[in-house]
Design an enzyme around this catalytic site. Structure first.
Site, PDB file in Angstrom:
ATOM      1  N   LYS A  54       0.847  -1.197   0.000  1.00 32.02           N
ATOM      2  CA  LYS A  54       0.000   0.000   0.000  1.00 32.02           C
ATOM      3  C   LYS A  54       0.881   1.245   0.000  1.00 32.02           C
ATOM      4  CE  LYS A  54      -0.343   0.182   5.043  1.00 32.02           C
ATOM      5  NZ  LYS A  54      -1.230   0.241   6.212  1.00 32.02           N
ATOM      6  N   ARG A 152     -10.447   0.194  14.998  1.00 40.21           N
ATOM      7  CA  ARG A 152     -10.440   0.970  13.749  1.00 40.21           C
ATOM      8  C   ARG A 152     -11.424   0.280  12.809  1.00 40.21           C
ATOM      9  NH1 ARG A 152      -4.308   1.657  11.655  1.00 40.21           N
ATOM     10  NH2 ARG A 152      -4.921  -0.412  10.946  1.00 40.21           N
ATOM     11  N   HIS A 184      -6.188  -7.168  12.719  1.00 38.81           N
ATOM     12  CA  HIS A 184      -4.901  -6.468  12.728  1.00 38.81           C
ATOM     13  C   HIS A 184      -4.487  -6.180  14.161  1.00 38.81           C
ATOM     14  CE1 HIS A 184      -1.688  -4.269  10.776  1.00 38.81           C
ATOM     15  NE2 HIS A 184      -1.917  -3.210  11.532  1.00 38.81           N
ATOM     16  N   ARG A 239       1.200 -10.948   7.105  1.00 42.67           N
ATOM     17  CA  ARG A 239       1.128  -9.747   6.274  1.00 42.67           C
ATOM     18  C   ARG A 239       2.260  -8.773   6.608  1.00 42.67           C
ATOM     19  NH1 ARG A 239      -3.740  -9.643   8.731  1.00 42.67           N
ATOM     20  NH2 ARG A 239      -3.170  -7.621   9.598  1.00 42.67           N
ATOM     21  N   TYR A 282      16.888  30.635   8.085  1.00 41.65           N
ATOM     22  CA  TYR A 282      15.901  31.489   8.742  1.00 41.65           C
ATOM     23  C   TYR A 282      16.109  31.548  10.256  1.00 41.65           C
ATOM     24  CZ  TYR A 282      13.194  31.463   4.391  1.00 41.65           C
ATOM     25  OH  TYR A 282      12.779  31.621   3.098  1.00 41.65           O
ATOM     26  N   CYS A 331      14.603  24.329   5.112  1.00 40.23           N
ATOM     27  CA  CYS A 331      13.658  25.203   4.416  1.00 40.23           C
ATOM     28  C   CYS A 331      12.788  24.389   3.444  1.00 40.23           C
ATOM     29  CB  CYS A 331      14.426  26.293   3.664  1.00 40.23           C
ATOM     30  SG  CYS A 331      15.546  27.239   4.714  1.00 40.23           S
ATOM     31  N   MET A 332      11.914  25.057   2.744  1.00 37.63           N
ATOM     32  CA  MET A 332      11.017  24.358   1.830  1.00 37.63           C
ATOM     33  C   MET A 332      11.774  23.614   0.736  1.00 37.63           C
ATOM     34  SD  MET A 332       7.931  25.807  -0.591  1.00 37.63           S
ATOM     35  CE  MET A 332       6.994  26.474   0.769  1.00 37.63           C
ATOM     36  N   ASP A 333      12.847  24.217   0.232  1.00 38.22           N
ATOM     37  CA  ASP A 333      13.537  23.672  -0.937  1.00 38.22           C
ATOM     38  C   ASP A 333      15.002  23.327  -0.691  1.00 38.22           C
ATOM     39  OD1 ASP A 333      11.227  24.580  -2.568  1.00 38.22           O
ATOM     40  OD2 ASP A 333      12.058  26.558  -2.120  1.00 38.22           O
TER      41      ASP A 333
END
Length: 397
Positions: A54, A152, A184, A239, A282, A331-333
């Site tokens: 999955k 669940r 499970h 599993r 930052y 940072c983001m990038d």
């Protein structure tokens, strides 16, 4: 993540394309090694192995992992959603395949037509699945999920007899057959947890009730941790999920027989030297106490490198064969690596940077990231995304 592609042939010499700026290298040989180990444990108990692929194979690539696992001892596959199941069928994977998490208003006909086995946890879900089977013109193989204490998905004990009544009607009408009764485990990664035995007993009661109706289901309960610690609960099918990818749910990487399959790496985009007193990234949470050599790596939280990972200044990467700390915030990038005093480490633009991998020679691992973040390694590998290219290899990364 996208897959690498070969450059189109053309006139003149061909040159290898540059390595990607951000790359998750997936070692299928490690997947096969782990599957052989896990399926070997299951075989000692007479159980089959259903490898869970999955979430796009936990971020490793579902179709590639499925084929590797099937070649190494797995006999079945498991996914969460209908879309995941149909994608595997479209990729030519024809092994027995279970899908287990659906809304009752889904269209089940395509999955039934493709021979996907379906889990049901309620009478409402069962009715929708049977409608899909009638539309597909063939019976569906059902895995009846009992809620044994995880609370669940799964049918509660009080509703189990009614679900079995409806299943019996579906069998009599030729719309379905009962393949398995399953559940499970909630705490298999905590050896000695009494909930494990309680859940096993509840599953046994659910199976007994199904057998009283004349059904002959297989039974499955164990996830990776259960497979590795409770051979008495292997039953008919196990599993394994995270363990297939070499991430041990129980012990540190150095002590595990499993081999991590994913290595996340980038490349140096820029190098520079900063003077004492200069801040980095930052907020200037990191300030150079003396002149320092820095390397810029173009990955960030948009790619699955969590912003919080360096909150305490303990994130490490391997660069130029040496493990070095990250300087300042992710940072983001991008993020910045402290390469030590100028000239102490030979780092150049384009050099590879390993963010996590097998842990060989002290390199960083997904488990170390998880420990630093207070999470689990599942979240780390499934979180790799964005601009990261997936490269599948047949050998160690």
């Amino acid at each position: 993540m996208s897959s690498t592609t070969e450059p189109a042939p053309g006139p003149g010499p061909r040159h290898a394309p540059p390595a990607p700026a951000a790359e998750a290298v997936v070692d299928l040989d490690a997947v096969r090694h782990n599957t052989r180990h896990l399926s070997g444990l299951a075989a000692r108990s007479g159980a089959e192995t259903m490898v869970v692929v999955k979430a796009d194979g936990y971020g490793h690539g579902a179709a590639a992992v499925a084929r590797a696992a099937l070649s190494a001892g797995a006999t079945r596959l498991g996914v969460a959603t209908l879309e995941e199941a149909l994608a595997l069928r479209s990729a030519g994977v024809g092994a027995p395949l279970l899908s287990w998490l659906h809304l009752p208003d889904a269209d089940f006909a395509a999955a039934v037509a493709a021979g996907v086995e379906l889990s049901v946890s309620s009478r409402v879900h069962l009715a929708a699945v049977l409608a899909g089977a009638r539309s597909a013109g063939r019976p569906v193989r059902l895995h009846l999920k009992a809620d044994t204490g995880l609370s669940r998905n799964g049918c509660p004990p009080g509703e189990w007899p009614g679900l079995l009544d409806d299943v019996a009607d579906g069998v009599a009408a030729g719309a379905c057959e009962v393949a398995a009764v399953w559940s499970h485990l909630a705490a298999a990664d905590e050896p000695g947890q009494p909930a494990v035995d309680s859940q096993a007993a509840r599953l046994a009661a659910a199976v007994a009730a199904a057998r009283d109706r004349g059904f002959t289901p297989q039974r499955h309960l164990c996830n990776s941790a259960g497979l590795m610690t409770r051979p008495d609960l292997h039953l008919d099918v196990v599993r394994p999920g995270i363990a297939v990818y070499g991430l041990d749910p129980l012990v540190p990487p150095a002590e595990s027989p499993l081999r991590p399959a994913m290595t996340l790496r980038g490349r140096v985009a820029l190098t520079k030297t900063v003077a004492a007193g200069e801040g980095v990234s930052y907020g200037h949470e990191w300030v150079a106490r003396e002149p320092r050599a820095l390397a810029l790596v173009p990955l960030g939280y948009a790619d699955g490198v969590p912003r919080r990972l360096n909150d305490r200044g303990r994130m490490r990467v391997r660069i130029a064969g040496t493990v070095r700390p990250v300087a300042g915030r992710v940072c983001m990038d991008q993020f910045v690596v402290d390469c030590g005093r100028p000239g102490a480490l030979d780092v150049a633009i384009g050099d590879p940077v390993e963010l996590f991998g097998t842990g060989d020679a002290g390199g960083p691992t997904a488990q170390e990231w998880a420990d630093e973040l207070g999470t689990i390694h599942y979240e780390i590998v499934t979180g790799v995304r964005g601009r990261v290219r997936r490269t599948v290899t047949e050998g160690s990364a």
